[in-house]
Design a protein around this motif. Structure first.
Motif, PDB file in Angstrom:
ATOM      1  N   VAL A  79       0.839  -1.196   0.000  1.00  0.00           N
ATOM      2  CA  VAL A  79       0.000   0.000   0.000  1.00  0.00           C
ATOM      3  C   VAL A  79       0.874   1.246   0.000  1.00  0.00           C
ATOM      4  CG1 VAL A  79      -1.921  -1.135   1.159  1.00  0.00           C
ATOM      5  CG2 VAL A  79      -0.163  -0.007   2.526  1.00  0.00           C
ATOM      6  N   SER A  80       0.362   2.301  -0.581  1.00  0.00           N
ATOM      7  CA  SER A  80       1.058   3.580  -0.603  1.00  0.00           C
ATOM      8  C   SER A  80       0.602   4.441   0.564  1.00  0.00           C
ATOM      9  CB  SER A  80       0.780   4.316  -1.918  1.00  0.00           C
ATOM     10  OG  SER A  80       1.233   3.562  -3.024  1.00  0.00           O
ATOM     11  N   ARG A  81       1.433   5.381   0.931  1.00  0.00           N
ATOM     12  CA  ARG A  81       1.073   6.308   1.995  1.00  0.00           C
ATOM     13  C   ARG A  81      -0.225   7.023   1.641  1.00  0.00           C
ATOM     14  NH1 ARG A  81       4.507  11.679   3.566  1.00  0.00           N
ATOM     15  NH2 ARG A  81       3.695  12.279   1.524  1.00  0.00           N
ATOM     16  N   GLY A  82      -1.154   7.062   2.594  1.00  0.00           N
ATOM     17  CA  GLY A  82      -2.429   7.721   2.370  1.00  0.00           C
ATOM     18  C   GLY A  82      -3.510   6.810   1.825  1.00  0.00           C
ATOM     19  N   THR A  83      -3.151   5.563   1.467  1.00  0.00           N
ATOM     20  CA  THR A  83      -4.140   4.611   0.958  1.00  0.00           C
ATOM     21  C   THR A  83      -5.088   4.190   2.078  1.00  0.00           C
ATOM     22  OG1 THR A  83      -2.599   3.732  -0.686  1.00  0.00           O
ATOM     23  CG2 THR A  83      -4.470   2.338  -0.087  1.00  0.00           C
ATOM     24  N   LYS A  84      -6.359   4.136   1.768  1.00  0.00           N
ATOM     25  CA  LYS A  84      -7.354   3.704   2.745  1.00  0.00           C
ATOM     26  C   LYS A  84      -7.194   2.210   2.989  1.00  0.00           C
ATOM     27  CE  LYS A  84     -12.376   3.794   3.518  1.00  0.00           C
ATOM     28  NZ  LYS A  84     -13.679   4.196   2.934  1.00  0.00           N
ATOM     29  N   ILE A  85      -6.944   1.820   4.241  1.00  0.00           N
ATOM     30  CA  ILE A  85      -6.712   0.411   4.555  1.00  0.00           C
ATOM     31  C   ILE A  85      -7.799  -0.192   5.434  1.00  0.00           C
ATOM     32  CG2 ILE A  85      -4.207   0.613   4.308  1.00  0.00           C
ATOM     33  CD1 ILE A  85      -4.018   0.664   7.384  1.00  0.00           C
ATOM     34  N   ALA A  86      -8.619   0.651   6.062  1.00  0.00           N
ATOM     35  CA  ALA A  86      -9.647   0.124   6.962  1.00  0.00           C
ATOM     36  C   ALA A  86     -10.681   1.197   7.256  1.00  0.00           C
ATOM     37  CB  ALA A  86      -9.017  -0.371   8.264  1.00  0.00           C
ATOM     38  N   ASN A  87     -11.787   0.749   7.830  1.00  0.00           N
ATOM     39  CA  ASN A  87     -12.824   1.649   8.329  1.00  0.00           C
ATOM     40  C   ASN A  87     -13.041   1.384   9.810  1.00  0.00           C
ATOM     41  OD1 ASN A  87     -13.609   3.043   5.923  1.00  0.00           O
ATOM     42  ND2 ASN A  87     -14.689   1.200   5.248  1.00  0.00           N
ATOM     43  N   MET A  88     -13.520   2.383  10.493  1.00  0.00           N
ATOM     44  CA  MET A  88     -13.973   2.185  11.863  1.00  0.00           C
ATOM     45  C   MET A  88     -15.162   3.087  12.118  1.00  0.00           C
ATOM     46  SD  MET A  88     -11.018   3.966  14.222  1.00  0.00           S
ATOM     47  CE  MET A  88     -11.807   3.324  15.705  1.00  0.00           C
ATOM     48  N   ARG A  89     -15.968   2.683  13.055  1.00  0.00           N
ATOM     49  CA  ARG A  89     -17.173   3.456  13.322  1.00  0.00           C
ATOM     50  C   ARG A  89     -16.828   4.708  14.116  1.00  0.00           C
ATOM     51  NH1 ARG A  89     -17.544  -1.175  16.306  1.00  0.00           N
ATOM     52  NH2 ARG A  89     -17.442  -0.990  18.570  1.00  0.00           N
ATOM     53  N   HIS A  90     -17.677   5.680  13.984  1.00  0.00           N
ATOM     54  CA  HIS A  90     -17.510   6.943  14.703  1.00  0.00           C
ATOM     55  C   HIS A  90     -18.618   7.073  15.733  1.00  0.00           C
ATOM     56  CE1 HIS A  90     -17.190  11.130  15.713  1.00  0.00           C
ATOM     57  NE2 HIS A  90     -18.378  11.378  15.214  1.00  0.00           N
ATOM     58  N   SER A  91     -18.240   7.461  16.941  1.00  0.00           N
ATOM     59  CA  SER A  91     -19.235   7.720  17.978  1.00  0.00           C
ATOM     60  C   SER A  91     -18.967   9.088  18.576  1.00  0.00           C
ATOM     61  CB  SER A  91     -19.178   6.643  19.073  1.00  0.00           C
ATOM     62  OG  SER A  91     -17.985   6.749  19.811  1.00  0.00           O
ATOM     63  N   SER A  92     -19.954   9.627  19.249  1.00  0.00           N
ATOM     64  CA  SER A  92     -19.825  10.979  19.799  1.00  0.00           C
ATOM     65  C   SER A  92     -18.998  11.012  21.074  1.00  0.00           C
ATOM     66  CB  SER A  92     -21.213  11.563  20.078  1.00  0.00           C
ATOM     67  OG  SER A  92     -21.920  10.727  20.980  1.00  0.00           O
ATOM     68  N   THR A  93     -18.751   9.846  21.670  1.00  0.00           N
ATOM     69  CA  THR A  93     -17.957   9.783  22.896  1.00  0.00           C
ATOM     70  C   THR A  93     -16.764   8.868  22.689  1.00  0.00           C
ATOM     71  OG1 THR A  93     -19.295   7.956  23.760  1.00  0.00           O
ATOM     72  CG2 THR A  93     -19.942  10.201  24.379  1.00  0.00           C
ATOM     73  N   ALA A  94     -15.674   9.162  23.393  1.00  0.00           N
ATOM     74  CA  ALA A  94     -14.429   8.405  23.218  1.00  0.00           C
ATOM     75  C   ALA A  94     -14.428   7.144  24.074  1.00  0.00           C
ATOM     76  CB  ALA A  94     -13.231   9.289  23.565  1.00  0.00           C
TER      77      ALA A  94
END
Length: 226
Positions: free
Chosen positions: A186-201
């Motif tokens: 993979v090249s730098r900046g390539t999308k390798i994964a997704n993760m969900r976003h939540s409003s709290t950490a």
């Protein structure tokens, strides 16, 4: 896959903790100006430019990262600012062929750091940083090869590790969806994964990110520009 497990067990035992634009390609300036402190040896001064990191500057002058930090009394690399002068000892020579910014690490995710390198989480030392995402895309911090993937690696969750072929590795943990497979380049900046976003950490919505030199965890702030 099985033969890679011992390597990963050495590389990755740490506490759980966006893609950024390519930094400026301008070459740094060396200025003969006094430093805020008195150096103990002769040398020159480097003026920090936008997008530069302490690691990139150390490579440019062929000086060890730790040495550069110690000479300039840098304890918290987040304090480095554009326009700041760094002392470069005389024995460190600038390499005119070194592309200082081409191999820089970039942030793998847009978000807020909620646990820093060296911070204790439930009495366990954090060997990376934990980022609460404001986006869902995880990008390769630097070009490399996927040498490890596990959908549920022990207590770290889904994990990807990239080998950057120069002794450096990056670790991405807490993922929800992998977009690469073992052996992919993979090249730098390539999308390798997704993760969900939540409003709290919460722990289940944090990216744990590490940079390692061989088996040694390093503070990512040395390598990541603002």
């Amino acid at each position: 896959m099985r033969r890679l497990i011992p390597l990963i067990e050495i590389l990755f035992f740490s506490a759980l903790g966006g893609c950024v634009s390519t930094p400026s390609t301008h070459q740094p300036q060396a200025l003969l100006q006094p430093l805020p402190h008195t150096p103990t040896t002769e040398g020159i001064y480097h003026k920090v430019e936008k997008g530069q990191t302490l690691w990139g500057i150390s490579k440019l002058y062929s000086i060890e990262l730790d040495t550069l930090a110690k000479i300039n009394h840098i304890r918290d690399v987040r304090d480095i600012e554009i326009g700041q002068l760094l002392f470069i000892p005389r024995y460190a020579k600038k390499d005119p062929n070194q592309k200082c910014l081409s191999e820089e690490f970039i942030w793998p995710l847009k978000g807020k750091v909620v646990s820093s390198f060296g911070q204790k989480n439930e009495s366990v030392l954090n060997k990376g940083i934990d980022i609460h995402p404001t986006s869902t895309e995880i990008c390769a911090s630097r070009s490399g090869q996927v040498v490890f993937y596990a959908p549920n690696f022990r207590r770290f969750g889904m994990t990807i590790i990239l080998d950057h072929k120069d002794g450096f590795f990056t670790v991405y943990s807490g993922l929800d969806e992998a977009l690469v497979k073992l052996g992919d380049n993979v090249s730098r900046g390539t999308k390798i994964a997704n993760m969900r976003h939540s409003s709290t950490a919460q722990n289940n919505s944090l990216l744990h990110f590490e940079i390692r030199k061989e088996t040694v965890p390093l503070n990512p702030y040395f390598f990541l520009s603002d």
